[in-house]
Scaffold this motif. Structure first.
Motif, PDB file in Angstrom:
ATOM      1  N   ALA A  60       0.607  -1.165   0.473  1.00  0.00           N
ATOM      2  CA  ALA A  60       0.149   0.192  -0.085  1.00  0.00           C
ATOM      3  C   ALA A  60       0.966   1.358  -0.427  1.00  0.00           C
ATOM      4  O   ALA A  60       0.486   2.348  -0.664  1.00  0.00           O
ATOM      5  CB  ALA A  60      -1.096   0.170   1.027  1.00  0.00           C
ATOM      6  N   ALA A  61       2.293   1.047   0.278  1.00  0.00           N
ATOM      7  CA  ALA A  61       2.751   2.597   0.989  1.00  0.00           C
ATOM      8  C   ALA A  61       3.273   2.256   0.023  1.00  0.00           C
ATOM      9  O   ALA A  61       3.762   3.783  -1.385  1.00  0.00           O
ATOM     10  CB  ALA A  61       3.822   2.342   1.870  1.00  0.00           C
ATOM     11  N   GLU A  62       3.772   1.903  -0.538  1.00  0.00           N
ATOM     12  CA  GLU A  62       4.518   1.744  -1.908  1.00  0.00           C
ATOM     13  C   GLU A  62       3.234   2.418  -3.170  1.00  0.00           C
ATOM     14  O   GLU A  62       4.202   3.337  -4.080  1.00  0.00           O
ATOM     15  CB  GLU A  62       4.785   0.090  -2.584  1.00  0.00           C
ATOM     16  CG  GLU A  62       6.056   0.037  -1.684  1.00  0.00           C
ATOM     17  CD  GLU A  62       7.630   0.696  -2.642  1.00  0.00           C
ATOM     18  OE1 GLU A  62       7.666   1.605  -3.562  1.00  0.00           O
ATOM     19  OE2 GLU A  62       8.196  -0.357  -2.113  1.00  0.00           O
ATOM     20  N   VAL A  63       2.143   1.897  -3.413  1.00  0.00           N
ATOM     21  CA  VAL A  63       0.995   2.483  -4.382  1.00  0.00           C
ATOM     22  C   VAL A  63       1.206   3.395  -3.981  1.00  0.00           C
ATOM     23  O   VAL A  63       0.867   4.821  -4.563  1.00  0.00           O
ATOM     24  CB  VAL A  63       0.374   1.375  -4.641  1.00  0.00           C
ATOM     25  CG1 VAL A  63      -0.895   2.561  -5.310  1.00  0.00           C
ATOM     26  CG2 VAL A  63       0.301   0.002  -5.062  1.00  0.00           C
ATOM     27  N   LEU A  64       0.912   3.726  -2.939  1.00  0.00           N
ATOM     28  CA  LEU A  64       0.640   5.564  -2.570  1.00  0.00           C
ATOM     29  C   LEU A  64       1.805   6.465  -2.721  1.00  0.00           C
ATOM     30  O   LEU A  64       2.099   7.680  -3.651  1.00  0.00           O
ATOM     31  CB  LEU A  64       0.489   5.357  -1.241  1.00  0.00           C
ATOM     32  CG  LEU A  64       0.710   7.019  -0.272  1.00  0.00           C
ATOM     33  CD1 LEU A  64      -1.063   7.878  -1.088  1.00  0.00           C
ATOM     34  CD2 LEU A  64      -0.003   7.216   0.964  1.00  0.00           C
ATOM     35  N   ALA A  65       3.329   6.257  -2.749  1.00  0.00           N
ATOM     36  CA  ALA A  65       4.300   6.734  -2.835  1.00  0.00           C
ATOM     37  C   ALA A  65       4.203   6.862  -4.929  1.00  0.00           C
ATOM     38  O   ALA A  65       4.809   7.861  -5.048  1.00  0.00           O
ATOM     39  CB  ALA A  65       5.963   5.763  -2.430  1.00  0.00           C
ATOM     40  N   LEU A  66       4.088   5.794  -5.444  1.00  0.00           N
ATOM     41  CA  LEU A  66       4.093   5.920  -6.799  1.00  0.00           C
ATOM     42  C   LEU A  66       2.477   6.915  -7.103  1.00  0.00           C
ATOM     43  O   LEU A  66       3.735   8.092  -8.258  1.00  0.00           O
ATOM     44  CB  LEU A  66       4.048   4.769  -7.272  1.00  0.00           C
ATOM     45  CG  LEU A  66       3.856   4.739  -8.844  1.00  0.00           C
ATOM     46  CD1 LEU A  66       5.366   5.051  -9.365  1.00  0.00           C
ATOM     47  CD2 LEU A  66       3.373   2.924  -9.689  1.00  0.00           C
ATOM     48  N   GLY A  67       2.106   6.978  -6.846  1.00  0.00           N
ATOM     49  CA  GLY A  67       0.853   7.680  -7.345  1.00  0.00           C
ATOM     50  C   GLY A  67       1.590   9.680  -7.088  1.00  0.00           C
ATOM     51  O   GLY A  67       1.495  10.387  -7.551  1.00  0.00           O
ATOM     52  N   GLU A  68       2.158   9.833  -5.392  1.00  0.00           N
ATOM     53  CA  GLU A  68       2.439  10.781  -5.086  1.00  0.00           C
ATOM     54  C   GLU A  68       4.148  11.310  -6.092  1.00  0.00           C
ATOM     55  O   GLU A  68       3.819  12.638  -6.661  1.00  0.00           O
ATOM     56  CB  GLU A  68       3.148  10.673  -4.191  1.00  0.00           C
ATOM     57  CG  GLU A  68       1.784  10.501  -2.913  1.00  0.00           C
ATOM     58  CD  GLU A  68       2.544  10.579  -1.650  1.00  0.00           C
ATOM     59  OE1 GLU A  68       4.063  10.217  -1.240  1.00  0.00           O
ATOM     60  OE2 GLU A  68       1.214  10.540  -0.732  1.00  0.00           O
ATOM     61  N   ALA A  69       4.675  10.681  -6.724  1.00  0.00           N
ATOM     62  CA  ALA A  69       5.473  11.088  -7.957  1.00  0.00           C
ATOM     63  C   ALA A  69       5.150  10.756  -9.079  1.00  0.00           C
ATOM     64  O   ALA A  69       5.048  12.334  -9.678  1.00  0.00           O
ATOM     65  CB  ALA A  69       6.609   9.821  -7.887  1.00  0.00           C
ATOM     66  N   VAL A  70       3.838  10.406  -9.856  1.00  0.00           N
ATOM     67  CA  VAL A  70       3.619  10.903 -11.029  1.00  0.00           C
ATOM     68  C   VAL A  70       3.195  11.748 -10.660  1.00  0.00           C
ATOM     69  O   VAL A  70       2.833  12.556 -11.988  1.00  0.00           O
ATOM     70  CB  VAL A  70       2.619   9.240 -11.348  1.00  0.00           C
ATOM     71  CG1 VAL A  70       1.286  10.201 -12.487  1.00  0.00           C
ATOM     72  CG2 VAL A  70       3.269   7.832 -11.288  1.00  0.00           C
ATOM     73  N   ASP A  71       2.084  11.890  -9.470  1.00  0.00           N
ATOM     74  CA  ASP A  71       1.684  13.106  -9.729  1.00  0.00           C
ATOM     75  C   ASP A  71       1.637  14.330  -9.724  1.00  0.00           C
ATOM     76  O   ASP A  71       1.927  15.096 -10.270  1.00  0.00           O
ATOM     77  CB  ASP A  71       0.217  13.730  -8.195  1.00  0.00           C
ATOM     78  CG  ASP A  71      -0.750  14.437  -8.109  1.00  0.00           C
ATOM     79  OD1 ASP A  71      -1.021  14.566  -9.136  1.00  0.00           O
ATOM     80  OD2 ASP A  71      -0.044  15.533  -7.203  1.00  0.00           O
ATOM     81  N   GLY A  72       3.771  14.285  -9.457  1.00  0.00           N
ATOM     82  CA  GLY A  72       4.492  15.099  -8.872  1.00  0.00           C
ATOM     83  C   GLY A  72       5.323  15.769 -10.337  1.00  0.00           C
ATOM     84  O   GLY A  72       6.324  16.305 -10.816  1.00  0.00           O
ATOM     85  N   ALA A  73       4.562  14.475 -11.417  1.00  0.00           N
ATOM     86  CA  ALA A  73       5.760  14.507 -12.246  1.00  0.00           C
ATOM     87  C   ALA A  73       5.074  15.510 -13.255  1.00  0.00           C
ATOM     88  O   ALA A  73       4.023  15.528 -13.777  1.00  0.00           O
ATOM     89  CB  ALA A  73       6.045  13.573 -13.336  1.00  0.00           C
ATOM     90  N   ASP A  74       6.575  16.051 -14.321  1.00  0.00           N
ATOM     91  CA  ASP A  74       5.426  17.222 -15.778  1.00  0.00           C
ATOM     92  C   ASP A  74       6.195  16.235 -16.794  1.00  0.00           C
ATOM     93  O   ASP A  74       7.337  15.885 -17.179  1.00  0.00           O
ATOM     94  CB  ASP A  74       7.485  18.032 -15.139  1.00  0.00           C
ATOM     95  CG  ASP A  74       6.590  19.381 -16.846  1.00  0.00           C
ATOM     96  OD1 ASP A  74       5.913  18.749 -16.891  1.00  0.00           O
ATOM     97  OD2 ASP A  74       7.248  19.939 -16.668  1.00  0.00           O
ATOM     98  N   GLY A  75       5.058  15.876 -17.595  1.00  0.00           N
ATOM     99  CA  GLY A  75       4.958  14.941 -18.622  1.00  0.00           C
ATOM    100  C   GLY A  75       6.137  15.391 -19.404  1.00  0.00           C
ATOM    101  O   GLY A  75       6.633  15.198 -20.809  1.00  0.00           O
ATOM    102  N   ALA A  76       6.219  16.966 -19.973  1.00  0.00           N
ATOM    103  CA  ALA A  76       7.127  17.604 -20.723  1.00  0.00           C
ATOM    104  C   ALA A  76       8.719  16.938 -20.443  1.00  0.00           C
ATOM    105  O   ALA A  76       9.375  16.492 -21.466  1.00  0.00           O
ATOM    106  CB  ALA A  76       7.310  18.710 -20.734  1.00  0.00           C
ATOM    107  N   THR A  77       9.493  16.832 -19.018  1.00  0.00           N
ATOM    108  CA  THR A  77      10.558  16.188 -18.663  1.00  0.00           C
ATOM    109  C   THR A  77      10.532  14.702 -18.553  1.00  0.00           C
ATOM    110  O   THR A  77      11.769  14.389 -18.179  1.00  0.00           O
ATOM    111  CB  THR A  77      10.703  17.204 -17.321  1.00  0.00           C
ATOM    112  OG1 THR A  77      10.006  17.040 -16.784  1.00  0.00           O
ATOM    113  CG2 THR A  77      10.804  18.721 -17.915  1.00  0.00           C
ATOM    114  N   ALA A  78       9.231  13.916 -18.221  1.00  0.00           N
ATOM    115  CA  ALA A  78       9.069  12.697 -18.094  1.00  0.00           C
ATOM    116  C   ALA A  78       8.665  12.200 -19.277  1.00  0.00           C
ATOM    117  O   ALA A  78       7.412  11.949 -19.432  1.00  0.00           O
ATOM    118  CB  ALA A  78       8.381  12.454 -16.660  1.00  0.00           C
ATOM    119  N   PRO A  79       9.917  11.672 -19.976  1.00  0.00           N
ATOM    120  CA  PRO A  79       9.009  11.017 -21.515  1.00  0.00           C
ATOM    121  C   PRO A  79       8.315   9.193 -20.677  1.00  0.00           C
ATOM    122  O   PRO A  79       7.838   9.028 -21.845  1.00  0.00           O
ATOM    123  CB  PRO A  79       9.909  10.698 -22.647  1.00  0.00           C
ATOM    124  CG  PRO A  79      10.926  10.634 -20.798  1.00  0.00           C
ATOM    125  CD  PRO A  79      10.571  11.965 -20.143  1.00  0.00           C
TER     126      PRO A  79
END
Length: 438
Positions: free
Chosen positions: A268-287
């Motif tokens: 559960a913690a891994e999914v939450l952390a991944l979601g937060e990382a995705v949420d903060g990512a910029d599509g222009a710099t994260a292909p």
């Protein structure tokens, strides 16, 4: 793939999944027994080390039924008879405890705190059922093989933990641990080779649609492996050939005591952390953002439907796949033998005895070292139709994890765990397993 789960750049996580994850983490984190402030907990570093300063054996109250006070005294007498600096520590290990749930950490902490120039330490493994042995400064008395050998001896198959510890002490004292270990692995190899096997079947399949290899109820002495031609991470440079070895009963039986609640909390913690990382990512710099979103979505789906440790390990593998996509760099999947081991450090080839094909897999450093020294890696074991087997021995049409090796057996860059979950393979294999068990 549905979008209700997906975080988007600069947007909060979906409320339903976030609430579920936080509730899961909160509930699973409760229930620790209270104790008087200032009183060392049973199994704490201070309690263990203080006990070992006055005697050679520490047994946590949780193991009192398995190793009684009288048996503890007998073990102490056997240690004294060897004249060696042997210590025994038996206690439950759980993720987040003083040793992070790892027998290796337990051994390292005890050695450091005791500060003895010479020490031979016998402990239970991560799951509490079997033994590991460590010796400082070097393995002069064959401690590692002595601890491993007791899991192979036929006469100890139904023996209790106290009897296994006692035999390990005797082997260390005799200096014959390696001799016994090799003799037992050779015996198991011969016995396995004498039985019929399915040639040419891919991992996770069998000609009759059932797990391959001989299985006894509640134990498994399966998969005698021959691995050859190691490969390093990207360039796959040639490495020394691996020789044959057997998986002992202990490797599989240990998983029966695994902490599913702790793994669910970690997943559960891994999914939450991944979601937060995705949420903060910029599509222009994260292909790789789109793939990370897919992995996040798939990990949440598997977590929601997880029925046990194999599925929860799949959540860890999916989260690792998502992190790799965000990093936009080649990364190996988690360890083939057990994703709970963490990220793989390289790739190698192995093939079970009795099969023709070799398979390229990703392995962690510990498993790679085990293969090179003819030891059995610790493998994720599962219950399948009333039998305990390595997860990759389950027919592939009934296990997404057996079909993919948690990422090791995928066919190429476009073949991902997330994509397979997205096309319904996780749901279909779960249903086939349920039908087979009815």
């Amino acid at each position: 793939m549905s979008s209700d789960r997906r975080p988007t750049t600069r947007r909060s996580l979906p409320g339903g999944l976030l609430a579920t994850l936080l509730t899961c983490l909160a509930l699973l984190g409760t229930g620790a027994p209270a104790r008087a402030e200032g009183t060392p907990a049973a199994g704490s570093v201070t309690t263990v080390v203080d006990a070992l300063r006055t005697g050679p054996v520490y047994v946590d109250p949780a193991f009192a039924a398995a190793v009684t006070t009288a048996q503890q005294k007998e073990l102490a007498d056997r240690i004294a008879a060897t004249g060696l600096p042997i210590k025994v520590v038996l206690l439950p290990l759980n993720k987040g405890d003083a040793f992070d749930g790892k027998s290796k950490s337990l051994a390292a902490v005890v050695n450091e705190r005791l500060g003895q120039p010479q020490l031979i330490l016998l402990t239970n493994d991560d799951y509490g059922s079997w033994l590991t042995g460590t010796e400082w400064p070097t393995d002069t008395h064959q401690t590692r093989d002595s601890a491993a050998a007791v899991g192979l001896l036929k006469e100890l198959k139904d023996a209790g933990l106290a009897a296994r510890v006692g035999r390990a002490i005797d082997l260390i004292g005799s200096g014959k641990g390696t001799e016994v270990y090799r003799a037992e692995t050779d015996r198991m190899n011969r016995e396995y080779s004498a039985r019929p096997h399915n040639d040419g079947a891919a991992p996770g399949t069998s000609s009759g649609g059932s797990p391959t290899g001989p299985v006894l109820a509640g134990i498994a002495v399966l998969a005698v492996l021959v691995a050859a031609g190691g490969y390093l991470v990207v360039r796959r440079r040639r490495a020394p050939r691996h020789t044959a070895f057997s998986f002992p009963d202990a490797v599989f039986a240990a998983d029966l005591a695994a902490d599913e609640a702790g793994l669910r909390r970690q997943a559960a913690a891994e999914v939450l952390a991944l979601g937060e990382a995705v949420d903060g990512a910029d599509g222009a710099t994260a292909p790789g953002l789109a793939r990370a979103l897919d992995a996040y979505d798939a990990a949440g789906r598997v977590l929601d439907g997880a029925r046990g440790i194999p599925d929860l390990a799949g959540v860890l593998a999916l989260a690792a796949e998502g992190r790799a996509a965000l990093a936009a760099e080649p990364r190996l999947p988690l360890c083939f033998f057990d994703p709970r081991h963490g990220a793989a450090g390289g790739r190698t080839e192995w093939r079970p005895l009795g099969r023709r094909e070799r398979v390229d897999i990703a392995v962690c450093a510990d498993c790679d070292r085990a293969l090179r020294t003819r030891r059995a890696p610790q493998v994720l074991a599962v219950r399948d139709q009333g039998r305990t087997v390595p997860y990759f021995e389950v027919p592939a049409d009934r296990s997404l994890w057996a079909a993919t090796g948690y990422g090791s057996l995928l066919s190429g860059p476009e073949d991902t765990l997330a994509a397979r979950v997205g096309t319904g393979q996780f749901s279909r294999t779960r249903q086939r397993t349920a039908d087979a068990e009815d």
